[in-house]
Each structure stands twice: as structure tokens, then as C-alpha cells.
Design an enzyme around this catalytic site. Structure first.
Site, mmCIF file in Angstrom:
data_model
loop_
_atom_site.group_PDB
_atom_site.id
_atom_site.type_symbol
_atom_site.label_atom_id
_atom_site.label_comp_id
_atom_site.label_asym_id
_atom_site.label_seq_id
_atom_site.Cartn_x
_atom_site.Cartn_y
_atom_site.Cartn_z
ATOM 1 N N ASP A 1 3.157 5.099 -5.456
ATOM 2 C CA ASP A 1 2.396 6.324 -5.234
ATOM 3 C C ASP A 1 3.224 7.547 -5.613
ATOM 4 O O ASP A 1 3.962 8.096 -4.804
ATOM 5 C CB ASP A 1 1.965 6.391 -3.765
ATOM 6 C CG ASP A 1 1.071 7.594 -3.499
ATOM 7 O OD1 ASP A 1 0.922 8.434 -4.407
ATOM 8 O OD2 ASP A 1 0.525 7.690 -2.388
ATOM 9 N N ASN B 1 -10.186 0.666 -0.664
ATOM 10 C CA ASN B 1 -9.248 0.567 0.470
ATOM 11 C C ASN B 1 -9.913 0.968 1.777
ATOM 12 O O ASN B 1 -10.444 2.081 1.891
ATOM 13 C CB ASN B 1 -8.064 1.501 0.238
ATOM 14 C CG ASN B 1 -7.113 0.998 -0.821
ATOM 15 O OD1 ASN B 1 -7.448 0.096 -1.576
ATOM 16 N ND2 ASN B 1 -5.936 1.576 -0.869
ATOM 17 N N ILE B 2 -9.825 0.081 2.742
ATOM 18 C CA ILE B 2 -10.438 0.348 4.055
ATOM 19 C C ILE B 2 -9.452 -0.024 5.154
ATOM 20 O O ILE B 2 -9.042 -1.178 5.267
ATOM 21 C CB ILE B 2 -11.749 -0.454 4.218
ATOM 22 C CG1 ILE B 2 -12.777 0.018 3.170
ATOM 23 C CG2 ILE B 2 -12.307 -0.302 5.629
ATOM 24 C CD1 ILE B 2 -14.061 -0.777 3.124
ATOM 25 N N ASP B 3 -9.060 0.959 5.927
ATOM 26 C CA ASP B 3 -8.172 0.733 7.064
ATOM 27 C C ASP B 3 -8.785 1.325 8.336
ATOM 28 O O ASP B 3 -8.961 0.637 9.344
ATOM 29 C CB ASP B 3 -6.801 1.360 6.775
ATOM 30 C CG ASP B 3 -5.773 1.026 7.840
ATOM 31 O OD1 ASP B 3 -6.099 0.261 8.779
ATOM 32 O OD2 ASP B 3 -4.640 1.513 7.762
ATOM 33 N N HIS C 1 -7.850 9.895 3.684
ATOM 34 C CA HIS C 1 -7.448 8.935 4.707
ATOM 35 C C HIS C 1 -7.864 9.375 6.112
ATOM 36 O O HIS C 1 -7.971 10.571 6.384
ATOM 37 C CB HIS C 1 -5.921 8.737 4.668
ATOM 38 C CG HIS C 1 -5.465 8.079 3.399
ATOM 39 N ND1 HIS C 1 -4.825 8.749 2.393
ATOM 40 C CD2 HIS C 1 -5.585 6.792 2.976
ATOM 41 C CE1 HIS C 1 -4.568 7.907 1.396
ATOM 42 N NE2 HIS C 1 -5.014 6.718 1.727
ATOM 43 N N ASP D 1 0.861 -1.192 0.000
ATOM 44 C CA ASP D 1 0.000 0.000 0.000
ATOM 45 C C ASP D 1 0.900 1.246 0.000
ATOM 46 O O ASP D 1 1.833 1.345 0.810
ATOM 47 C CB ASP D 1 -0.860 -0.051 1.276
ATOM 48 C CG ASP D 1 -1.978 0.970 1.276
ATOM 49 O OD1 ASP D 1 -2.370 1.432 0.194
ATOM 50 O OD2 ASP D 1 -2.476 1.272 2.382
ATOM 51 N N HIS D 2 0.639 2.178 -0.883
ATOM 52 C CA HIS D 2 1.396 3.441 -0.952
ATOM 53 C C HIS D 2 2.901 3.250 -1.038
ATOM 54 O O HIS D 2 3.662 3.818 -0.224
ATOM 55 C CB HIS D 2 1.062 4.359 0.236
ATOM 56 C CG HIS D 2 -0.345 4.849 0.216
ATOM 57 N ND1 HIS D 2 -0.783 5.835 -0.648
ATOM 58 C CD2 HIS D 2 -1.431 4.473 0.925
ATOM 59 C CE1 HIS D 2 -2.076 6.036 -0.469
ATOM 60 N NE2 HIS D 2 -2.494 5.217 0.480
ATOM 61 N N HIS E 1 -8.946 4.973 -2.650
ATOM 62 C CA HIS E 1 -8.324 4.992 -1.320
ATOM 63 C C HIS E 1 -9.258 5.745 -0.373
ATOM 64 O O HIS E 1 -10.266 6.308 -0.790
ATOM 65 C CB HIS E 1 -6.964 5.701 -1.385
ATOM 66 C CG HIS E 1 -5.895 4.837 -1.956
ATOM 67 N ND1 HIS E 1 -4.850 4.365 -1.210
ATOM 68 C CD2 HIS E 1 -5.722 4.330 -3.200
ATOM 69 C CE1 HIS E 1 -4.073 3.608 -1.963
ATOM 70 N NE2 HIS E 1 -4.582 3.575 -3.184
HETATM 71 P P1 13P Z 1 -9.146 4.884 5.226
HETATM 72 O O1 13P Z 1 -8.289 5.701 6.143
HETATM 73 O O2 13P Z 1 -10.329 5.643 4.763
HETATM 74 O O3 13P Z 1 -9.506 3.564 5.807
HETATM 75 O O4 13P Z 1 -8.260 4.592 3.901
HETATM 76 C C1 13P Z 1 -7.341 3.535 3.861
HETATM 77 C C2 13P Z 1 -6.468 3.583 2.654
HETATM 78 O O5 13P Z 1 -6.690 4.278 1.691
HETATM 79 C C3 13P Z 1 -5.299 2.684 2.641
HETATM 80 O O6 13P Z 1 -4.506 2.892 1.516
HETATM 81 O O1 G3H Z 2 -3.235 4.877 3.537
HETATM 82 C C1 G3H Z 2 -2.897 4.703 4.697
HETATM 83 C C2 G3H Z 2 -3.278 3.462 5.413
HETATM 84 O O2 G3H Z 2 -4.406 3.684 6.217
HETATM 85 C C3 G3H Z 2 -2.126 2.924 6.199
HETATM 86 O O3 G3H Z 2 -1.849 3.732 7.292
HETATM 87 O O4 G3H Z 2 0.617 4.149 7.116
HETATM 88 O O5 G3H Z 2 -0.609 4.382 9.318
HETATM 89 O O6 G3H Z 2 -0.210 2.118 8.311
HETATM 90 P P1 G3H Z 2 -0.423 3.592 8.061
HETATM 91 ZN ZN ZN Z 3 -4.524 4.907 0.812
#
Ligand code: 13P
Ligand code: G3H
Ligand code: ZN
Length: 324
Positions: free
Chosen positions: A117, A267-269, A191, A95-96, A224
Site C-alpha cells: 500500500d 474487501n469486507i471487514d 474503511h 492486507d495493507h 477496499h
Molecule cells: P471495511 O472497513 O469497509 O470492511 O473495509 C475493509 C478493508 O478494506 C480491508 O482492507
Molecule cells: O483495512 C483495514 C482492515 O479493516 C483491517 O483493520 O488494521 O484494524 O485489523 P485492522
Molecule cells: Zn482496506
């Protein structure tokens, strides 16, 4: 060099083609520890959904890249156990990815997909960097996600105050010049847990998405920053000593609409973080005598699993598509 195919992982190409055709999106859930990984797999196996396991730069720093990779390898076997031997398609995705070297290292470690990215770079530099990663990754049949446009909010310690929406007139050129397999676009998602201010219209720009789709019909699009910040979870956190004020996310209905189009990865974190935190806070508040981590991480894991099952069924529409 480890090839992801030897680990039982898959790249994203076929999954995206099926998702675009079928009008659903593949969930891309971030993980940093065992409980998150278990919840993701339990949810995706139970709802028969393919899944993209995402590892961020922060996750690599927190949990160690080698350990995470072996966990992902274990995930393939665990998914088979959960599904009577069938398993589900699992993508291991960076991711990124911040630069070529990180993408290269992940590919050598067995990742099946990477994001480069270059969204904060000038257009031509973004093209050059993305193309370099694509040329390397495709030698190993690893798929690559690029990004055009900048999400507002915090991303890898860099803060953007406002959205720089993707310019639809640039996408065709970018996709052709780089050879990327999918494209992340900026249409108003961001994010974290504070995506809109109170009183603001919490809408994403589906009109820009449709304009992009017109320029590159059927090309896999990624969103994202797509957490919805469920208010029931925020309420549990705040009722148990938390202080999340005015946390607002993306409408699930708008995401469902996006998933019906060429958006094939969401994308869901943050939502997962909220579910875990709600679970832990609730147990520790209600049962202050508890000190065995299994007794608070276990319930938190269950909340996460339930959340992801609901996402797969009601938001992404990926449930039931594991074996399409
Ligand atoms: P959220 O912070 O909205 O969950 O986005 C996660 C994300 O884009 C990870 O790359
Ligand atoms: O895009 C960001 C993701 O939510 C990951 O977050 O870099 O804090 O692990 P992080
Ligand atoms: Zn992201």
C-alpha cells in the site's frame, strides 16, 4: 522459507481472471481469530465460493503471524472436510502491506498474495516501492496488489479527511511500470462503519471505475472499504447496549454492479465485526448468566456465517464459482 503451494494455498491470478470474465468478485474477508476463520470457511464452502483470507498489520500484532499462518494452513484441510474432500481455492493475503520488508516476511511465511500500500506516497515513489515488491514476489509466484488513490477515513492509524479519488489517467502507467497483478482504486468507499454522514448521498463513483476500466480493459480491480453496515445488525447492537450512531455503509446494489465489471476482489471487514458484536451482545444481554465463551462466540460465529453466505450469493456473486 515456506512456499504457499506446499500449504495447499493458491495465488489470486487465475481466480481474478475467472472472476473478471464471469462478472463476479472474490470475497476478501479479514480474520483475527478462530471463530472468524471458521465462519468464513463454513460460509464459503456452503456457498461454493473461492475465498481470500486477509491478514492486516493489526491482525498480525493481535494474533501473531505464525499462529495465523498455521490457521490458514489448517483452513485448507478444514475446507476439504466441509466439502467432502474437494476443498475450495484459498488465497492467504497480506492486507495493507506497509513496506517491502513486511511483504517479504509474509511471502517467506507462506502467504500467496500481498498488498503493498503505497497509496499515500508520491506517484513515482509508489511506483518504485510497488515494483520492488512485485520483483521479489513474482520469483515465488506470489501475486501483488497495489493501490492508487486514497480512501477517506482511518487506515492504519492514518486519517484522511477526504477521498483522493484515483486518477484514471494514471492507472495505465502505474500498472505497466510496476507489473502489479491487481489494482485497488479509490472511488468513494472508505474503511470502518461510518462511511457517509447522515443526509449525504451514499453513492460511490462508478463513473471513475468505468473510466479506469476503459484505460486498462479486463485488468483486475480491487475495492477496499466495501462494508455495507447492515442496519439490522446495527439495530441488534444498539438494542443490546451498543452505541453506534449514524453508522452508514456502501449500497449492496452498487457493489453488485461493480462486481459485474472488472472489480474482482471486494474487501469486507467491518460488516463481520458488526455481526460478531451483534451476536455476542445479544447473548450476553438475553442470558446474563452465561460465562462460557463458546456460548456467546458460537452464536456470533453463526451470525457471521449467515452474513457471508448472503454476501457471496447476493452481493459478490461468487457463490457457485469455487470450481469454475
Ligand atoms: P471495511 O472497513 O469497509 O470492511 O473495509 C475493509 C478493508 O478494506 C480491508 O482492507
Ligand atoms: O483495512 C483495514 C482492515 O479493516 C483491517 O483493520 O488494521 O484494524 O485489523 P485492522
Ligand atoms: Zn482496506
Amino acid at each position: 522459507m515456506v512456499n504457499y503451494k506446499d500449504l495447499g494455498l493458491v495465488n489470486s491470478r487465475d481466480l481474478f481472471a475467472k472472476a473478471v470474465k464471469g462478472g463476479y468478485a472474490i470475497p476478501a474477508y479479514n480474520f483475527n481469530n478462530m471463530e472468524q476463520l471458521q465462519a468464513i470457511l463454513q460460509a464459503c464452502c456452503e456457498s461454493a465460493s473461492p475465498v481470500i483470507l486477509q491478514i492486516s498489520k493489526g491482525a498480525r500484532k493481535y494474533a501473531n503471524q505464525t499462529l495465523l499462518r498455521y490457521m490458514a494452513q489448517g483452513a485448507v484441510e478444514y475446507a476439504k472436510e466441509l466439502t467432502g474432500g474437494k476443498g475450495i481455492p484459498i488465497v492467504l493475503h497480506l492486507d495493507h502491506g506497509p513496506d517491502f520488508e513486511t511483504c517479504q516476511s509474509c511471502i517467506e511465511y507462506g502467504f500467496s498474495s500481498v498488498m503493498i500500500d503505497g497509496s499515500s506516497l508520491p506517484f513515482e515513489e509508489n511506483i518504485a516501492q510497488t515494483k520492488k515488491v512485485v520483483e521479489y514476489a513474482h520469483q515465488y509466484d506470489v501475486t501483488v496488489e497495489g493501490e492508487l488513490g486514497i480512501l477517506a477515513g482511518i487506515e492504519d492509524e492514518v486519517k484522511a479527511n477526504a477521498h483522493t479519488y484515483t486518477r484514471p489517467e494514471e492507472v495505465e502507467n502505474f500498472v505497466k511500470a510496476t507489473g502489479v497483478d491487481s489494482l485497488a482504486i479509490a472511488i468513494g468507499t472508505s474503511h470502518g462503519a461510518y462511511k457517509f454522514k447522515p443526509g449525504e448521498d451514499p453513492k460511490i463513483r462508478l463513473d471513475i471505475l468505468h473510466e479506469v476500466e476503459k484505460r486498462i480493459p479486463g485488468f483486475p480491480i480491487v475495492l477496499h472499504g466495501s462494508s455495507s453496515v447492515p442496519q439490522d445488525l446495527v439495530a441488534v447492537i444498539n438494542a443490546n447496549g451498543g452505541k453506534l450512531k449514524d453508522a452508514i455503509g456502501i449500497s449492496e446494489q452498487q457493489l453488485r454492479e461493480a462486481a459485474k465489471s472488472a472489480v474482482c476482489k471486494i474487501n469486507i471487514d467491518s460488516d463481520g465485526r458488526l455481526a460478531m458484536t451483534a451476536g455476542v451482545r445479544k447473548v450476553l444481554t438475553e442470558k446474563p448468566e452465561v460465562f462460557d465463551p463458546r456460548l456467546y462466540l458460537g452464536p456470533a460465529r453463526d451470525m457471521l456465517r449467515e452474513l457471508f453466505i448472503r454476501k457471496n450469493k447476493e452481493v459478490l456473486g461468487s457463490a457457485g464459482h469455487a470450481w469454475d
